[in-house]
Design an enzyme around this catalytic site. Sequence first.
Site, short mmCIF file in Angstrom:
data_model
loop_
_atom_site.label_atom_id
_atom_site.label_comp_id
_atom_site.label_asym_id
_atom_site.label_seq_id
_atom_site.Cartn_x
_atom_site.Cartn_y
_atom_site.Cartn_z
N TRP A 59 1.09 -1.31 0.09
CA TRP A 59 -0.02 -0.04 0.04
C TRP A 59 1.00 1.18 0.00
O TRP A 59 2.12 1.18 0.59
CB TRP A 59 -0.80 -0.08 1.27
CG TRP A 59 -2.36 -0.64 1.09
CD1 TRP A 59 -3.39 0.10 0.74
CD2 TRP A 59 -2.77 -1.98 1.02
NE1 TRP A 59 -4.50 -0.97 0.79
CE2 TRP A 59 -3.98 -2.09 0.99
CE3 TRP A 59 -2.00 -3.07 1.42
CZ2 TRP A 59 -4.73 -3.43 0.84
CZ3 TRP A 59 -2.51 -4.38 1.09
CH2 TRP A 59 -3.92 -4.51 0.98
N GLN A 137 -3.71 7.20 -2.95
CA GLN A 137 -3.69 7.39 -1.63
C GLN A 137 -3.32 8.72 -1.06
O GLN A 137 -2.31 9.44 -2.00
CB GLN A 137 -3.01 6.21 -0.73
CG GLN A 137 -3.97 5.56 0.09
CD GLN A 137 -3.39 4.57 1.03
OE1 GLN A 137 -2.26 3.96 0.97
NE2 GLN A 137 -4.23 3.74 1.56
N ASP A 198 -10.59 4.89 5.45
CA ASP A 198 -11.78 4.32 4.63
C ASP A 198 -13.30 4.65 5.08
O ASP A 198 -13.94 5.17 4.34
CB ASP A 198 -11.71 2.83 4.77
CG ASP A 198 -10.39 2.23 4.19
OD1 ASP A 198 -9.50 3.18 3.98
OD2 ASP A 198 -10.05 1.19 4.16
N GLU A 440 -2.98 -2.39 14.93
CA GLU A 440 -3.48 -1.64 13.97
C GLU A 440 -3.96 -0.34 14.51
O GLU A 440 -3.65 0.83 14.14
CB GLU A 440 -4.35 -2.37 13.00
CG GLU A 440 -4.68 -1.58 11.85
CD GLU A 440 -5.70 -2.68 11.07
OE1 GLU A 440 -6.20 -3.78 11.45
OE2 GLU A 440 -6.21 -2.12 9.96
#
Length: 467
Positions: A59, A137, A198, A440
């Site tokens: 990513w 992104q 998100d 996370e």
Amino acid sequence: MPESKSDKQTESVATKEISDEPDQRQEPETLETRAKAVLKNNDKGLFTIPAEGIYPHQWLWDSCFISIGMRHYDIERAKLEIFSILKGQWSNGMVPHMVLNPIVRDDRGKRLRDSRVWRSWLNPYSPDDISTSGITQPPILAEAIVRIGEKMRWPERRTWYKSVFPALVAYHKWLYDERDPHQEGLTLQIHPWETGLDNTPPWMSELHDHLLPFWIRSLRKTRLDVVFGWFRSDVKYAPLEQRESNTDALALYDIQRRFRRKQYDFDRIINHSLFAIEDLTFNSILARANSHLVEIARALREELPPELVESIKKTESTFEQLWDPISNEYFSRDFVTHRPLKQTSIAALMPLYSGVLTKDRAEILVKMLESEHIFGPAYPVPSVPLNSPWFNPVGYWQGPVWINTNWLIIDGLRRYGFNKHADALQESTLELIEKYGFYEYFNPLTGEPAGVDNFSWTAALAIDLMH
Ligand code: GLC
């Protein structure tokens, strides 16, 4: 995947450390050695995955944060992380948000075909030999390049800058050429995934209020969206209540599918766009990245294209349009109508990182950070303020603390001279990781971990904060 050069390099360094040092002098286990072990575990040779199982690809902003940590102990590996992202760059300049790992198997050994989900090859600008996503992104690439450069002496730094400069210029040019069609100085984003946050409230509220397709509404009403949940891979790794809802996840995939049908052709997408939002986080990061790009060009004595220089200046002068004098805060806004999207999220603090604010504005943002009802719970900084109706302490980007946004805020606080605030946040961030591990995200009320363990940017940014 065949063993890569860097794998061998890492291995030989590790072996050297072990064989050269007597046993008792081996590095003791510290937060830093544990963080390095997480990154080593997630290292696929040429790039690092965000976490095992759930995120098997590369990513964009993850790899930038990862390289910012790696630069402290393996500069070549940090550079490789960036080169690997750039391998996925499209010929129009876009740097995609994912470079897909061609060989991924699920836990039963079945080959995953994520490249067929994206089918980037449908777009003529996509690279021939590598599959990617079709969106971008937050453009934190220039930050990573400069941070890596800081670790080198000038002649090496010059070579490093030279090796990435054309790609970086092409990326920033693309951002303005394609994503700033009215030449406002603010770029638009077309999918919540492009913001990196998100299910963040401003985007989700637009989705729920206006844009949820009829068939997804019906599924939700009849509770059949649960069926989609059976096919979601992320909920195999973390409980559903810590992820986005089935309806939201389905809606986000549905938008991606529409883009694919339009072969990621921006003009076709924007003509029937579901979302076109000038996102606050994205544009804050862009503003800062621009200043890094200018610095790199200056160091290389290179000229930036004049239209890009104009756009960069415009961003600095129009950023303030995102300020809402009624609410006394910054918001993302609708691209067409310029209506501010008034759901407060962590984005409200991102202008600190942009560096284009006045000190007065920065002070107002710091007040929000100090308030225990807004962004100042026991473990700051929540991704949604505590006084928001959206706040859910374990709800993915709707409440938990994320280490990358803390890192951006710490940096912004220092820029504006709020060193005590920055020190305090740095300390509480490291405390969270020390106490609970490289998760996370974390519950801002209790500090408890959520999402998946051994998350790469948590480890990498912990290393950076420790230095
Ligand atoms: C999720 C996050 C995004 C991140 C990605 C990989 O989609 O929202 O910010 O880049 O996972 O870690």
